[in-house]
Motif scaffolding. Structure first.
Motif, mmCIF file in Angstrom:
data_model
loop_
_atom_site.group_PDB
_atom_site.id
_atom_site.type_symbol
_atom_site.label_atom_id
_atom_site.label_comp_id
_atom_site.label_asym_id
_atom_site.label_seq_id
_atom_site.Cartn_x
_atom_site.Cartn_y
_atom_site.Cartn_z
ATOM 1 N N GLU A 38 0.853 -1.207 0.000
ATOM 2 C CA GLU A 38 0.000 0.000 0.000
ATOM 3 C C GLU A 38 0.885 1.253 0.000
ATOM 4 O OE1 GLU A 38 -3.289 1.053 -0.186
ATOM 5 O OE2 GLU A 38 -2.315 3.009 0.033
ATOM 6 N N ASP A 58 -24.638 0.495 1.881
ATOM 7 C CA ASP A 58 -24.848 -0.543 0.864
ATOM 8 C C ASP A 58 -23.737 -1.594 0.865
ATOM 9 O OD1 ASP A 58 -22.939 1.190 -0.049
ATOM 10 O OD2 ASP A 58 -23.822 1.521 -2.019
ATOM 11 N N VAL A 91 4.170 0.729 -5.735
ATOM 12 C CA VAL A 91 4.697 -0.179 -6.761
ATOM 13 C C VAL A 91 4.862 0.590 -8.060
ATOM 14 C CG1 VAL A 91 4.268 -2.286 -8.061
ATOM 15 C CG2 VAL A 91 3.532 -2.134 -5.677
HETATM 16 C C1 LIG Z 1 -16.990 10.340 -1.194
HETATM 17 C C2 LIG Z 1 -17.185 8.892 -1.635
HETATM 18 C C3 LIG Z 1 -18.238 8.171 -1.129
HETATM 19 C C4 LIG Z 1 -18.429 6.833 -1.530
HETATM 20 N N1 LIG Z 1 -19.490 6.126 -1.028
HETATM 21 C C5 LIG Z 1 -19.664 4.831 -1.379
HETATM 22 C C6 LIG Z 1 -20.762 4.055 -0.861
HETATM 23 O O1 LIG Z 1 -21.574 4.565 -0.091
HETATM 24 N N2 LIG Z 1 -20.869 2.742 -1.248
HETATM 25 C C7 LIG Z 1 -19.983 2.148 -2.116
HETATM 26 O O2 LIG Z 1 -20.114 0.957 -2.409
HETATM 27 N N3 LIG Z 1 -18.941 2.859 -2.631
HETATM 28 C C8 LIG Z 1 -18.766 4.169 -2.288
HETATM 29 N N4 LIG Z 1 -17.721 4.887 -2.826
HETATM 30 C C9 LIG Z 1 -16.826 4.199 -3.778
HETATM 31 C C10 LIG Z 1 -15.847 3.269 -3.025
HETATM 32 O O3 LIG Z 1 -15.112 4.035 -2.081
HETATM 33 C C11 LIG Z 1 -14.919 2.580 -4.009
HETATM 34 O O4 LIG Z 1 -15.682 1.794 -4.888
HETATM 35 C C12 LIG Z 1 -13.904 1.702 -3.245
HETATM 36 O O5 LIG Z 1 -13.072 2.479 -2.408
HETATM 37 C C13 LIG Z 1 -13.030 0.918 -4.223
HETATM 38 O O6 LIG Z 1 -12.129 0.162 -3.459
HETATM 39 P P1 LIG Z 1 -10.718 -0.335 -4.042
HETATM 40 O O7 LIG Z 1 -10.107 -1.136 -2.947
HETATM 41 O O8 LIG Z 1 -10.942 -0.929 -5.386
HETATM 42 O O9 LIG Z 1 -9.879 1.007 -4.309
HETATM 43 P P2 LIG Z 1 -9.423 2.211 -3.370
HETATM 44 O O10 LIG Z 1 -10.346 2.415 -2.230
HETATM 45 O O11 LIG Z 1 -9.193 3.351 -4.318
HETATM 46 O O12 LIG Z 1 -8.020 1.732 -2.774
HETATM 47 C C14 LIG Z 1 -6.915 1.554 -3.618
HETATM 48 C C15 LIG Z 1 -5.641 1.641 -2.786
HETATM 49 O O13 LIG Z 1 -4.537 1.303 -3.623
HETATM 50 C C16 LIG Z 1 -3.431 2.126 -3.296
HETATM 51 N N5 LIG Z 1 -2.546 2.186 -4.458
HETATM 52 C C17 LIG Z 1 -2.831 2.696 -5.674
HETATM 53 N N6 LIG Z 1 -1.778 2.569 -6.514
HETATM 54 C C18 LIG Z 1 -0.806 1.953 -5.793
HETATM 55 C C19 LIG Z 1 0.519 1.558 -6.097
HETATM 56 N N7 LIG Z 1 1.065 1.745 -7.324
HETATM 57 N N8 LIG Z 1 1.261 0.977 -5.114
HETATM 58 C C20 LIG Z 1 0.740 0.770 -3.866
HETATM 59 N N9 LIG Z 1 -0.530 1.128 -3.530
HETATM 60 C C21 LIG Z 1 -1.284 1.711 -4.482
HETATM 61 C C22 LIG Z 1 -4.081 3.473 -2.968
HETATM 62 O O14 LIG Z 1 -3.211 4.262 -2.142
HETATM 63 C C23 LIG Z 1 -5.351 3.037 -2.245
HETATM 64 O O15 LIG Z 1 -5.163 2.963 -0.843
HETATM 65 C C24 LIG Z 1 -17.520 6.220 -2.449
HETATM 66 C C25 LIG Z 1 -16.439 6.963 -2.962
HETATM 67 C C26 LIG Z 1 -16.258 8.286 -2.557
HETATM 68 C C27 LIG Z 1 -15.083 9.058 -3.113
#
Ligand SMILES: Cc1cc2nc3c(=O)[nH]c(=O)nc-3n(C[C@H](O)[C@H](O)[C@H](O)COP(=O)(O)OP(=O)(O)OC[C@H]3O[C@@H](n4cnc5c(N)ncnc54)[C@H](O)[C@@H]3O)c2cc1C
Length: 336
Positions: A38, A58, A91
């Motif tokens: 991370e 949700d 990464v």
């Molecule tokens: C204000 C807001 C409200 C939301 N409300 C909802 C909701 O009510 N319900 C819902 O289902 N969804 C909601 N969402 C959407 C939800 O947050 C995302 O769908 C979810 O966070 C996706 O998760 P993820 O693990 O795929 O990615 P992310 O949460 O984006 O996490 C990805 C992680 O990867 C890390 N990363 C990226 N590139 C690298 C790299 N090269 N090397 C190391 N680490 C890296 C980043 O630092 C990050 O910590 C909301 C989004 C926002 C912005």
């Protein structure tokens, strides 16, 4: 590399957001030697960095849950299987090894893995910095881009800068512990939810300064005052302040992952129905993954990561048929 041997993992997750965290739990549950890398100093992805104090309605099994509490549960679930967690590592580079495994290069280290599961969401976050003189002196102590626990602000005079959802959410949440909250925005219209603005404006501890920016900050050992400038009148004024929360948004960038020879759709990685990318042994899930009809939600990512790991298991052990056995049929340590 100089031929030095690296500990090899079955699966390495790139990104510790909700999807990567659930992936680490599932991979561990199904006996895979798991690493999670991370970029940020904290796990939780968008939930931690963008909206820790918001309610989510949700996610299956939770009628409502604060984003930071969902992260805490996901971390606890993942840690039951003792994955290797590498924080503050971004990464950047990928190297294919002759036997089909991969090397990943970060800003700090080199990692070796049989498969890669990209869960990097919208990319590594970097906060937009407060464009005020002397701000760096107080960053991380009293000028915050990632908000620490709210009790840190008990009885403080806090300046919140920004006009979007994050700024309004933080301003409203801070009215509880803080003595006074001054919301500073360089325009007179707020992009964030009007209901939050209404609640904040009605609060006795709330002050709002529009057409205004923080121009300078001052203090000896800690922040003591900020200088505001009004762009319409050009007047400047020093006000007392103990802390600044700069909610000016984040830059997010997939960065060098874009150069890994994977197929992209905009800034998302194209996957097939097995969540496999265009390179063998590299899978993607969560916000970063794309296929026709994709919906970017936490619930979608949780399903995708289970799907991806079922196929990764088949890739690692060609004798196994694809998929994951029911957890209720596994002989695993269930206590603790
Ligand atoms: C204000 C807001 C409200 C939301 N409300 C909802 C909701 O009510 N319900 C819902 O289902 N969804 C909601 N969402 C959407 C939800 O947050 C995302 O769908 C979810 O966070 C996706 O998760 P993820 O693990 O795929 O990615 P992310 O949460 O984006 O996490 C990805 C992680 O990867 C890390 N990363 C990226 N590139 C690298 C790299 N090269 N090397 C190391 N680490 C890296 C980043 O630092 C990050 O910590 C909301 C989004 C926002 C912005």
């Amino acid at each position: 590399m100089d031929g030095q041997s690296l500990e090899r993992y079955d699966v390495t997750l790139i990104g510790g957001g909700p999807v990567g965290l659930f992936g680490a739990a599932l991979a561990g549950l199904h006996g895979m030697k798991t690493k999670l890398i991370e970029a940020l100093p904290h796990l939780g992805g968008q939930l931690y960095a963008l909206y820790p104090e918001k309610w989510i309605y949700d996610v299956a099994g939770f009628p409502k849950v604060l984003a930071k509490d969902l992260v805490a549960q996901l971390v606890e679930q993942a840690m039951r299987y003792h994955p290797t967690i590498c924080l503050e590592e971004t990464v950047s580079d990928l190297e294919a090894l002759p036997d089909g495994a991969w090397r990943l290069y970060t800003n700090r280290d080199v990692h070796e893995t049989r498969t890669i599961l990209i869960t990097s969401g919208i990319g590594a976050f970097t906060p937009r910095k407060l464009p005020a003189a002397n701000a760096e002196r107080f960053e991380g102590t009293s000028i915050h881009y990632f908000v620490p626990p709210l009790k840190t602000f008990t009885d403080q005079r806090v300046v919140v800068v920004g006009g979007g959802d994050s700024a309004l959410d933080w301003a409203l949440a801070l009215t509880d512990p803080a003595r006074e909250v001054i919301l500073v925005h360089r325009r007179d219209e707020f992009r964030g939810q009007q209901e939050t603005l209404r609640q904040f404006s009605a609060h006795p501890k709330a002050r709002i300064r529009v057409w205004t920016e923080v121009r300078d900050v001052a203090g000896t050992n800690r922040l003591e005052a900020v200088q505001l400038i009004n762009h319409q009148t050009k007047e400047t004024e020093w006000i007392e302040a103990d802390a600044v929360v700069a909610a000016l948004g984040f830059h997010s960038n997939l960065g060098p992952i874009k150069d890994w020879g994977l197929e992209f759709h905009g800034s998302s990685i194209v996957t097939n129905e097995a969540m496999q990318t265009s390179r063998p042994g590299i899978y993607a899930a969560g916000d970063v993954a794309y296929y026709p009809g994709k919906v970017k939600l936490i619930a979608t990512g949780f399903g995708e990561i289970g799907n991806a790991l079922g196929h990764i298991r088949g890739y690692l052990h060609p004798g196994h048929k694809g998929g994951l056995p029911h957890s209720t049929n596994l002989k695993v340590e269930r206590e603790g």
